[in-house]
Design a protein around this motif. Structure first.
Motif, PDB file in Angstrom:
ATOM      1  N   ALA A   1     -66.527   8.698  34.622  1.00  0.00           N
ATOM      2  CA  ALA A   1     -66.839   8.328  36.008  1.00  0.00           C
ATOM      3  C   ALA A   1     -67.813   9.331  36.631  1.00  0.00           C
ATOM      4  O   ALA A   1     -68.740   8.953  37.357  1.00  0.00           O
ATOM      5  CB  ALA A   1     -65.561   8.236  36.841  1.00  0.00           C
TER       6      ALA A   1
ATOM      7  N   LYS B   1     -71.209   8.615  35.400  1.00  0.00           N
ATOM      8  CA  LYS B   1     -71.760   7.366  35.929  1.00  0.00           C
ATOM      9  C   LYS B   1     -72.131   7.464  37.410  1.00  0.00           C
ATOM     10  O   LYS B   1     -73.159   6.954  37.834  1.00  0.00           O
ATOM     11  CB  LYS B   1     -70.657   6.310  35.766  1.00  0.00           C
ATOM     12  N   HIS B   2     -71.260   8.118  38.190  1.00  0.00           N
ATOM     13  CA  HIS B   2     -71.441   8.111  39.649  1.00  0.00           C
ATOM     14  C   HIS B   2     -71.664   9.508  40.235  1.00  0.00           C
ATOM     15  O   HIS B   2     -71.863   9.625  41.442  1.00  0.00           O
ATOM     16  CB  HIS B   2     -70.202   7.517  40.330  1.00  0.00           C
ATOM     17  N   GLY B   3     -71.557  10.542  39.421  1.00  0.00           N
ATOM     18  CA  GLY B   3     -71.732  11.913  39.923  1.00  0.00           C
ATOM     19  C   GLY B   3     -70.687  12.260  40.969  1.00  0.00           C
ATOM     20  O   GLY B   3     -69.587  11.707  40.997  1.00  0.00           O
ATOM     21  N   GLU B   4     -71.069  13.163  41.848  1.00  0.00           N
ATOM     22  CA  GLU B   4     -70.123  13.709  42.826  1.00  0.00           C
ATOM     23  C   GLU B   4     -69.667  12.664  43.851  1.00  0.00           C
ATOM     24  O   GLU B   4     -68.740  12.918  44.620  1.00  0.00           O
ATOM     25  CB  GLU B   4     -70.739  14.924  43.526  1.00  0.00           C
ATOM     26  N   ALA B   5     -70.308  11.499  43.849  1.00  0.00           N
ATOM     27  CA  ALA B   5     -69.909  10.440  44.792  1.00  0.00           C
ATOM     28  C   ALA B   5     -68.468   9.987  44.564  1.00  0.00           C
ATOM     29  O   ALA B   5     -67.842   9.401  45.457  1.00  0.00           O
ATOM     30  CB  ALA B   5     -70.856   9.238  44.672  1.00  0.00           C
ATOM     31  N   ILE B   6     -67.915  10.266  43.378  1.00  0.00           N
ATOM     32  CA  ILE B   6     -66.524   9.837  43.125  1.00  0.00           C
ATOM     33  C   ILE B   6     -65.554  10.495  44.101  1.00  0.00           C
ATOM     34  O   ILE B   6     -64.469   9.972  44.348  1.00  0.00           O
ATOM     35  CB  ILE B   6     -66.055  10.117  41.677  1.00  0.00           C
TER      36      ILE B   6
ATOM     37  N   LYS C   1     -65.590  10.630  47.120  1.00  0.00           N
ATOM     38  CA  LYS C   1     -65.314   9.849  48.337  1.00  0.00           C
ATOM     39  C   LYS C   1     -64.049   9.019  48.133  1.00  0.00           C
ATOM     40  O   LYS C   1     -63.431   8.568  49.085  1.00  0.00           O
ATOM     41  CB  LYS C   1     -66.478   8.888  48.618  1.00  0.00           C
ATOM     42  N   ARG C   2     -63.696   8.768  46.875  1.00  0.00           N
ATOM     43  CA  ARG C   2     -62.560   7.883  46.569  1.00  0.00           C
ATOM     44  C   ARG C   2     -61.280   8.636  46.212  1.00  0.00           C
ATOM     45  O   ARG C   2     -60.189   8.081  46.221  1.00  0.00           O
ATOM     46  CB  ARG C   2     -62.930   6.978  45.390  1.00  0.00           C
TER      47      ARG C   2
ATOM     48  N   LEU D   1     -63.970   2.829  39.161  1.00  0.00           N
ATOM     49  CA  LEU D   1     -65.371   3.273  39.152  1.00  0.00           C
ATOM     50  C   LEU D   1     -65.995   3.135  37.760  1.00  0.00           C
ATOM     51  O   LEU D   1     -67.180   2.823  37.627  1.00  0.00           O
ATOM     52  CB  LEU D   1     -65.463   4.734  39.631  1.00  0.00           C
TER      53      LEU D   1
ATOM     54  N   ALA E   1     -67.246  -0.402  37.164  1.00  0.00           N
ATOM     55  CA  ALA E   1     -68.421  -0.895  37.909  1.00  0.00           C
ATOM     56  C   ALA E   1     -69.510  -1.407  36.959  1.00  0.00           C
ATOM     57  O   ALA E   1     -69.907  -0.719  36.017  1.00  0.00           O
ATOM     58  CB  ALA E   1     -68.978   0.225  38.785  1.00  0.00           C
TER      59      ALA E   1
ATOM     60  N   ASP F   1     -62.757  -1.512  44.285  1.00  0.00           N
ATOM     61  CA  ASP F   1     -63.824  -2.526  44.337  1.00  0.00           C
ATOM     62  C   ASP F   1     -63.485  -3.791  43.561  1.00  0.00           C
ATOM     63  O   ASP F   1     -64.072  -4.834  43.804  1.00  0.00           O
ATOM     64  CB  ASP F   1     -65.128  -1.940  43.770  1.00  0.00           C
TER      65      ASP F   1
END
Ligand SMILES: NC(=O)CC[C@H](N)C(=O)O
Length: 308
Positions: free
Chosen positions: A73, A76-81, A83-84, A122, A125, A180
């Motif tokens: 994860a 795939k999404h970097g540090e944006a994870i 937020k979840r 994630l 996705a 999601d």
């Protein structure tokens, strides 16, 4: 240091206690595992492999898979994870639901069930569940550099049929808008990742990149950056054993991740990756003998992240 002799010693001295602890039976298929199984594997960063006991027999890695889906994860999404999901120890059981309501659907960390389900969402996705499961299995084979790693379909089905609490957690996340995909799709992937079957030897190989600054010394491939390897290790240390994480850090002093199948993956940075397996669990749902074996190994080798 004769690592093989140390492992043999630990194995022999703990062997009379095989069968202690409680085998997880809330996943019916796990209750069929022989409680006397006990294996250990140490793979050093220079590739040397040391085995003891049932180290070559595949077992259900369960929550240890969460280390690898977190790695995927992040890729795939970097540090944006973040937020979840948070990065704090939960201080409660791995499958607890109460905190999730108080904290608005943001699970405390990626290793409790709620957090791991959010991470699997994630990973899913852009994929069908089947593709996501394939991606996870391929990642494990790539890391361990072995092609015969598989998912135990009986274990996956067994949990799919009885994982009511995980369905509750996933639906709860969804109600907060923090998932999601539909709960059954995410859990289809989650139950399969938990049902990955690896031997101690394969698991120690798969975790080796975390002991070697993000590079897998078996293949020479960089899996994650140095910083990311450190951070995953930090999360394993603080959250890898649920409400037993403090005790594990105190006794063993190494980042580790446990699973209800009785496995533990531990990382000695710069030295080795270690996997142990003994199905009997302690009150926090962590392998009883496995924790003791790691405590003894850390004492005998001097491995600790808290100083020489
Ligand atoms: N601690 C664990 O290994 C839990 C994993 C298990 N599949 C569950 O969700 O309940």
């Amino acid at each position: 240091m004769d690592l093989q002799a140390i492992l043999d010693d630990i194995h022999d001295s703990l062997s009379p206690r095989r069968g202690e602890g409680r085998v997880a039976d809330y996943i019916p298929q796990l209750a069929h595992v022989d409680p006397k199984k006990f294996g250990m594997a140490v793979v050093t960063v220079d590739g040397a492999v040391h085995l003891a006991g049932d180290a070559q027999e595949p077992f259900s890695i369960q929550s240890i898979s969460k280390v690898f889906t977190l790695t995927l994860a992040l890729g795939k999404h970097g540090e944006a994870i973040w937020k979840r999901v948070g990065r704090e120890p939960s201080g409660s059981a791995f499958n607890s639901i109460v905190q999730l309501e108080y904290e608005g659907g943001i699970p405390r960390n990626p290793f409790i069930n709620a957090g791991a389900i959010a991470i699997t969402d994630l990973v899913l996705a852009g994929h069908t569940p089947k593709e996501a499961i394939g991606e996870i299995v391929r990642f494990m084979r790539y890391l361990a550099d072995e092609d015969d790693i598989i998912v135990d379909q009986d274990v996956a089905r067994s949990e799919q049929a009885t994982g009511f609490r995980n369905f509750a957690l996933a639906n709860f996340l969804r109600s907060f808008g923090k998932l999601d995909h539909a709960a059954e799709l995410v859990l289809g992937v989650y139950f399969h990742q938990c049902a990955l079957a690896l031997s101690c030897r394969q698991l120690a190989r798969a975790g080796l990149f975390l002991a070697n600054s993000g590079i897998n010394p078996l293949t020479g491939h960089r899996v994650v950056s140095h910083l990311r390897a450190r951070r995953i290790n930090a999360l394993m240390l603080t959250c890898g054993h649920y409400d037993g994480s403090g005790d594990f850090a105190y006794r063993v002093g190494l980042p580790g991740k446990s699973g209800v199948g009785g496995g533990i993956l531990a990382v000695a940075p710069g030295k080795a990756s270690v996997a142990v397996w003994s199905p009997g669990l302690n009150d926090n749902g962590n392998s009883l003998l496995g924790s003791l074996a790691l405590e003894m190994l850390a004492a005998r080798t001097g491995w600790s992240i808290f100083g020489a």
